[in-house]
Design a protein around this motif. Structure first.
Motif, mmCIF file in Angstrom:
data_model
loop_
_atom_site.group_PDB
_atom_site.id
_atom_site.type_symbol
_atom_site.label_atom_id
_atom_site.label_comp_id
_atom_site.label_asym_id
_atom_site.label_seq_id
_atom_site.Cartn_x
_atom_site.Cartn_y
_atom_site.Cartn_z
ATOM 1 N N TYR A 44 -16.500 -12.651 5.911
ATOM 2 C CA TYR A 44 -15.087 -12.961 6.135
ATOM 3 C C TYR A 44 -14.981 -14.462 6.438
ATOM 4 N N THR A 91 2.406 -6.093 7.310
ATOM 5 C CA THR A 91 2.946 -5.809 5.972
ATOM 6 C C THR A 91 4.439 -5.510 6.065
ATOM 7 N N ARG A 95 7.728 -6.659 0.369
ATOM 8 C CA ARG A 95 7.311 -7.981 0.855
ATOM 9 C C ARG A 95 7.225 -8.938 -0.330
ATOM 10 N N ASP A 152 -7.675 1.567 2.201
ATOM 11 C CA ASP A 152 -7.863 0.527 3.212
ATOM 12 C C ASP A 152 -9.151 0.865 3.965
ATOM 13 N N ASN A 231 -2.722 -10.237 -0.046
ATOM 14 C CA ASN A 231 -2.919 -10.669 1.351
ATOM 15 C C ASN A 231 -4.117 -9.986 2.010
HETATM 16 C C1 SAM Z 1 -2.339 -8.229 5.734
HETATM 17 S S1 SAM Z 1 -2.705 -6.577 5.260
HETATM 18 C C2 SAM Z 1 -2.035 -6.539 3.612
HETATM 19 C C3 SAM Z 1 -1.195 -5.314 3.349
HETATM 20 C C4 SAM Z 1 -0.440 -5.308 2.016
HETATM 21 N N1 SAM Z 1 -1.337 -5.389 0.906
HETATM 22 C C5 SAM Z 1 0.563 -6.426 1.965
HETATM 23 O O1 SAM Z 1 0.344 -7.431 1.293
HETATM 24 O O2 SAM Z 1 1.598 -6.318 2.631
HETATM 25 C C6 SAM Z 1 -4.455 -6.696 4.972
HETATM 26 C C7 SAM Z 1 -5.131 -5.335 4.880
HETATM 27 O O3 SAM Z 1 -6.410 -5.511 4.271
HETATM 28 C C8 SAM Z 1 -7.291 -4.578 4.854
HETATM 29 N N2 SAM Z 1 -8.674 -5.029 4.645
HETATM 30 C C9 SAM Z 1 -9.301 -6.102 5.189
HETATM 31 N N3 SAM Z 1 -10.585 -6.124 4.793
HETATM 32 C C10 SAM Z 1 -10.763 -5.057 3.955
HETATM 33 C C11 SAM Z 1 -11.865 -4.549 3.236
HETATM 34 N N4 SAM Z 1 -13.051 -5.130 3.290
HETATM 35 N N5 SAM Z 1 -11.689 -3.433 2.490
HETATM 36 C C12 SAM Z 1 -10.483 -2.816 2.446
HETATM 37 N N6 SAM Z 1 -9.405 -3.244 3.119
HETATM 38 C C13 SAM Z 1 -9.541 -4.349 3.864
HETATM 39 C C14 SAM Z 1 -6.892 -4.590 6.311
HETATM 40 O O4 SAM Z 1 -7.343 -3.432 6.978
HETATM 41 C C15 SAM Z 1 -5.377 -4.703 6.233
HETATM 42 O O5 SAM Z 1 -4.783 -3.439 6.292
#
Ligand code: SAM
Length: 288
Positions: A44, A91, A95, A152, A231
């Motif tokens: 990350y 989220t 959006r 997710d 995102n």
């Molecule tokens: C900011 S939210 C985005 C939600 C939606 N896609 C939006 O744009 O509104 C980021 C999401 O990515 C998920 N996430 C982060 N790392 C991930 C991974 N390695 N695999 C799957 N999901 C992941 C997080 O749990 C979180 O729910």
């Protein structure tokens, strides 16, 4: 280094040592989490990762990253809170409304030609994005032939996504987004208000499969006409971003569509030459 040498160390050298110590503690924490729980946060992006880790150190009321490591490794509940706090589940419905109107205008005509439509929302958080697409497909008369996969890594967010229950207070903003996205009906048709919450209409959920999937460690699981990953990859370093793009490329059908978040881009990724832009502003790309 002796105690005397440490006392007369230059402030810049001291700061360097503190930073190095922080780096070591973070690496040990993430490696322990990976080995014990299988969640891999090692790739990350460091600045936001550091911020989230320190935030969690304070939230757990411990004094250092090493102390957090001990708690996370010995206490499953603390680990689950840690995952939740690293996942940034922010989220909204519709959006970035411009993306939804561009999708309606440019992608829907392609989907009309498909007998079955498969869509993957990778990193769907609490589900607002996948329900927005369900509404859009419903309005375009395509929902009945669609199968939506919403995944997710965060089990807690997924549970809320499955329930489709949201705060009533957010509906004003979501209604505005829906209208800006080209919605022509009453947004309130899509939910029933109950006290301070709203419950989305059950028919919106009928073709959605919610499942845990981690982009860092899990493999491709189907072939899709469209993949949304918005995102999510902004929190990844270059290596993990390339890995996720590899997964998406593999999982998209021929001429499949990839949709990224407004601050994301295909540029500088390993797959930048494998797509043509359909809308550069709204980050909609088509596999070549
Ligand atoms: C900011 S939210 C985005 C939600 C939606 N896609 C939006 O744009 O509104 C980021 C999401 O990515 C998920 N996430 C982060 N790392 C991930 C991974 N390695 N695999 C799957 N999901 C992941 C997080 O749990 C979180 O729910």
């Amino acid at each position: 280094m002796t105690a005397m040498e440490r006392r007369y160390e230059e402030p810049s050298a001291q700061a360097g040592r503190v930073q190095e110590l922080e780096q070591i503690e973070i690496e040990l924490l993430l490696s322990g989490v990976h080995r014990l729980y299988g969640y891999d946060f090692r790739n990350y992006a460091l600045p936001s990762l550091k911020r989230r880790i320190w935030h969690h150190v304070h939230a757990e009321n411990v004094r250092s990253i090493s102390a957090l490591q001990e708690k996370v490794l010995h206490d499953r509940g603390c680990f689950e809170r840690f995952v939740y706090s690293l996942s940034i589940p922010v989220t909204e419905m519709f959006r970035d409304p411009g993306m939804f109107s561009a999708f309606r205008e440019k992608v829907i005509p392609l989907l009309r030609t498909c007998p079955r439509i498969r869509i993957w929302h990778a990193g769907c958080s609490t589900g607002e994005e996948v329900y927005s697409i369900a509404i859009l497909l419903h309005e375009e008369g395509l929902y009945d032939r669609a199968q939506l996969y919403a995944t997710d890594m965060n089990a807690r967010s997924l549970q809320q996504a499955k329930e489709g229950v949201y705060e009533l207070g957010k509906m004003r903003q979501y209604t505005r987004n829906y209208m800006e996205a080209g919605g022509t009906r009453l947004f309130s048709e899509y939910y029933t208000a109950k006290y301070n919450s709203v419950v989305l209409q059950p028919y919106l959920r009928k073709n959605i499969i919610f499942a845990e999937h981690n982009l860092a460690t899990d493999t491709s699981f189907n072939e899709f006409n469209v993949i949304f990953c918005r995102n999510v990859m902004i929190y990844f370093n270059e290596e993990l971003r390339d890995h996720a793009h590899g997964l998406f490329y593999e999982s998209l059908s021929q001429s499949g569509v990839l949709v990224l978040g407004s601050k994301e881009s295909m540029q500088f990724t390993r797959h930048s030459n494998s797509y043509e832009p359909m809308d550069t502003v709204e980050k909609i790309y088509r596999k070549m």
